[in-house]
Design a protein around this motif. Structure first.
Motif, PDB file in Angstrom:
ATOM      1  N   GLY A  99      27.093  41.152  47.190  1.00 36.09           N
ATOM      2  CA  GLY A  99      28.284  41.143  46.340  1.00 36.09           C
ATOM      3  C   GLY A  99      27.995  40.688  44.928  1.00 36.09           C
ATOM      4  O   GLY A  99      28.900  40.248  44.216  1.00 36.09           O
ATOM      5  N   THR A 100      26.743  40.800  44.522  1.00 35.14           N
ATOM      6  CA  THR A 100      26.313  40.259  43.227  1.00 35.14           C
ATOM      7  C   THR A 100      27.093  40.811  42.040  1.00 35.14           C
ATOM      8  O   THR A 100      27.353  40.102  41.077  1.00 35.14           O
ATOM      9  CB  THR A 100      24.811  40.541  43.023  1.00 35.14           C
ATOM     10  OG1 THR A 100      24.092  39.996  44.120  1.00 35.14           O
ATOM     11  CG2 THR A 100      24.313  39.917  41.735  1.00 35.14           C
ATOM     12  N   LEU A 101      27.472  42.064  42.099  1.00 30.82           N
ATOM     13  CA  LEU A 101      28.176  42.653  40.966  1.00 30.82           C
ATOM     14  C   LEU A 101      29.676  42.735  41.201  1.00 30.82           C
ATOM     15  O   LEU A 101      30.379  43.375  40.437  1.00 30.82           O
ATOM     16  CB  LEU A 101      27.600  44.032  40.651  1.00 30.82           C
ATOM     17  CG  LEU A 101      26.140  44.023  40.186  1.00 30.82           C
ATOM     18  CD1 LEU A 101      25.694  45.425  39.825  1.00 30.82           C
ATOM     19  CD2 LEU A 101      25.963  43.083  38.985  1.00 30.82           C
ATOM     20  N   GLY A 102      30.167  42.081  42.214  1.00 31.22           N
ATOM     21  CA  GLY A 102      31.604  42.033  42.417  1.00 31.22           C
ATOM     22  C   GLY A 102      32.038  42.646  43.727  1.00 31.22           C
ATOM     23  O   GLY A 102      31.358  43.509  44.281  1.00 31.22           O
ATOM     24  N   GLN A 103      33.154  42.164  44.215  1.00 32.84           N
ATOM     25  CA  GLN A 103      33.739  42.683  45.444  1.00 32.84           C
ATOM     26  C   GLN A 103      35.130  43.216  45.159  1.00 32.84           C
ATOM     27  O   GLN A 103      35.826  42.732  44.266  1.00 32.84           O
ATOM     28  CB  GLN A 103      33.808  41.581  46.500  1.00 32.84           C
ATOM     29  CG  GLN A 103      32.431  41.094  46.943  1.00 32.84           C
ATOM     30  CD  GLN A 103      32.494  40.054  48.031  1.00 32.84           C
ATOM     31  OE1 GLN A 103      33.544  39.721  48.547  1.00 32.84           O
ATOM     32  NE2 GLN A 103      31.331  39.532  48.410  1.00 32.84           N
ATOM     33  N   PHE A 104      35.516  44.202  45.940  1.00 36.06           N
ATOM     34  CA  PHE A 104      36.831  44.818  45.801  1.00 36.06           C
ATOM     35  C   PHE A 104      37.642  44.471  47.048  1.00 36.06           C
ATOM     36  O   PHE A 104      37.213  44.750  48.159  1.00 36.06           O
ATOM     37  CB  PHE A 104      36.685  46.323  45.628  1.00 36.06           C
ATOM     38  CG  PHE A 104      36.028  46.689  44.335  1.00 36.06           C
ATOM     39  CD1 PHE A 104      34.651  46.645  44.205  1.00 36.06           C
ATOM     40  CD2 PHE A 104      36.785  47.037  43.236  1.00 36.06           C
ATOM     41  CE1 PHE A 104      34.038  46.945  43.001  1.00 36.06           C
ATOM     42  CE2 PHE A 104      36.183  47.347  42.024  1.00 36.06           C
ATOM     43  CZ  PHE A 104      34.809  47.302  41.911  1.00 36.06           C
ATOM     44  N   PHE A 105      38.785  43.875  46.806  1.00 44.46           N
ATOM     45  CA  PHE A 105      39.586  43.345  47.897  1.00 44.46           C
ATOM     46  C   PHE A 105      40.759  44.258  48.252  1.00 44.46           C
ATOM     47  O   PHE A 105      41.336  44.935  47.386  1.00 44.46           O
ATOM     48  CB  PHE A 105      40.154  41.968  47.531  1.00 44.46           C
ATOM     49  CG  PHE A 105      39.130  40.869  47.596  1.00 44.46           C
ATOM     50  CD1 PHE A 105      38.230  40.680  46.561  1.00 44.46           C
ATOM     51  CD2 PHE A 105      39.062  40.031  48.697  1.00 44.46           C
ATOM     52  CE1 PHE A 105      37.282  39.668  46.620  1.00 44.46           C
ATOM     53  CE2 PHE A 105      38.122  39.023  48.761  1.00 44.46           C
ATOM     54  CZ  PHE A 105      37.229  38.843  47.725  1.00 44.46           C
TER      55      PHE A 105
END
Lengths: 114, 110
Positions: A99-105
């Motif tokens: 998830g280093t560049l971001g996660q989408f919830f």
């Protein structure tokens, strides 16, 4: 188009019941997650799957069982529901397994156990 | 165990004011992310910072990653009611998933 979707949005049930929450992502991500957010808004990781393989399993009661039929879906089944299971459950996805560049919830599922 | 401390926990201000939210840790992170969560919705990614000292701007929001990659700040200029929400920072390392802070609840009144 919704990137990460969850169903149901709300779930009200009695103690001792078994319930499932479904999650789907159309982002083409390889990694999916389940989080639990308590009443104090603390977001805690429960499970992480990478391309259908379980890679993170935090200290979660074995009444919780995730299943990933394919990399776009991650479902959560909960057996013998308890009062303390009441919380908001979020599904998320990411391009990389950390998830280093971001996660989408997803929008979350509010579970209330009576 | 990596911990991220956010401060303040709660902030109530008037429209037009400036504010800064802090995210601190004793651990080094490969990247740090900021999310905003509105009531009844999931967190939405605002920004990811990866280089020590990096500064990113998103309209009235300015994000900074500490030189040692252990801390970050979010500064909002001329806050608006639409900025109201829960702001979460999250740190990533190379081999584990994200560690989230406990959040800062921001309320901007007209």
């Amino acid at each position: 188009d919704t990137a990460v979707s969850q169903t149901p949005k709300y779930l009200v049930t009695q103690m001792g019941n078994d319930k499932s929450i479904k999650c789907e992502q159309n982002l083409g991500h390889d990694t999916m997650y389940w989080y639990k957010q308590d009443s104090k808004k603390f977001l805690k990781i429960m499970f992480s799957y990478n391309n259908k393989e379980l890679i993170i399993n935090e200290t979660v009661p074995n009444r919780f069982s995730p299943k990933s039929p394919d990399k776009a879906h991650l479902n959560l089944h909960i057996n013998s529901l308890e009062l303390g299971d009441s919380a908001v459950y979020f599904c998320a996805s990411s391009l990389f397994r950390t998830g280093t560049l971001g996660q989408f919830f997803g929008p979350g599922t509010r579970l209330t156990v009576l | 165990t990596q911990l991220l401390e956010q401060s303040p926990q709660f902030l109530s201000i008037q429209e037009g004011e400036n504010l800064t939210v802090y995210c601190n840790s004793s651990s080094v992170f490969s990247s740090l992310q900021w999310y905003r969560q509105e009531p009844g919705e999931g967190p939405v990614l605002l920004v990811t910072v990866v280089t020590g000292g990096e500064v990113k701007k998103l309209k009235r929001l300015t994000f900074q990653f500490g030189d040692a990659r252990k801390d970050s700040s979010l500064h909002i200029t001329a806050a608006q009611p639409g900025d109201t929400g829960l702001y979460l920072c999250a740190g990533a390392t190379g081999y584990s998933t994200l560690t989230f802070g406990k959040g800062t609840m921001l309320l901007v009144s007209p």
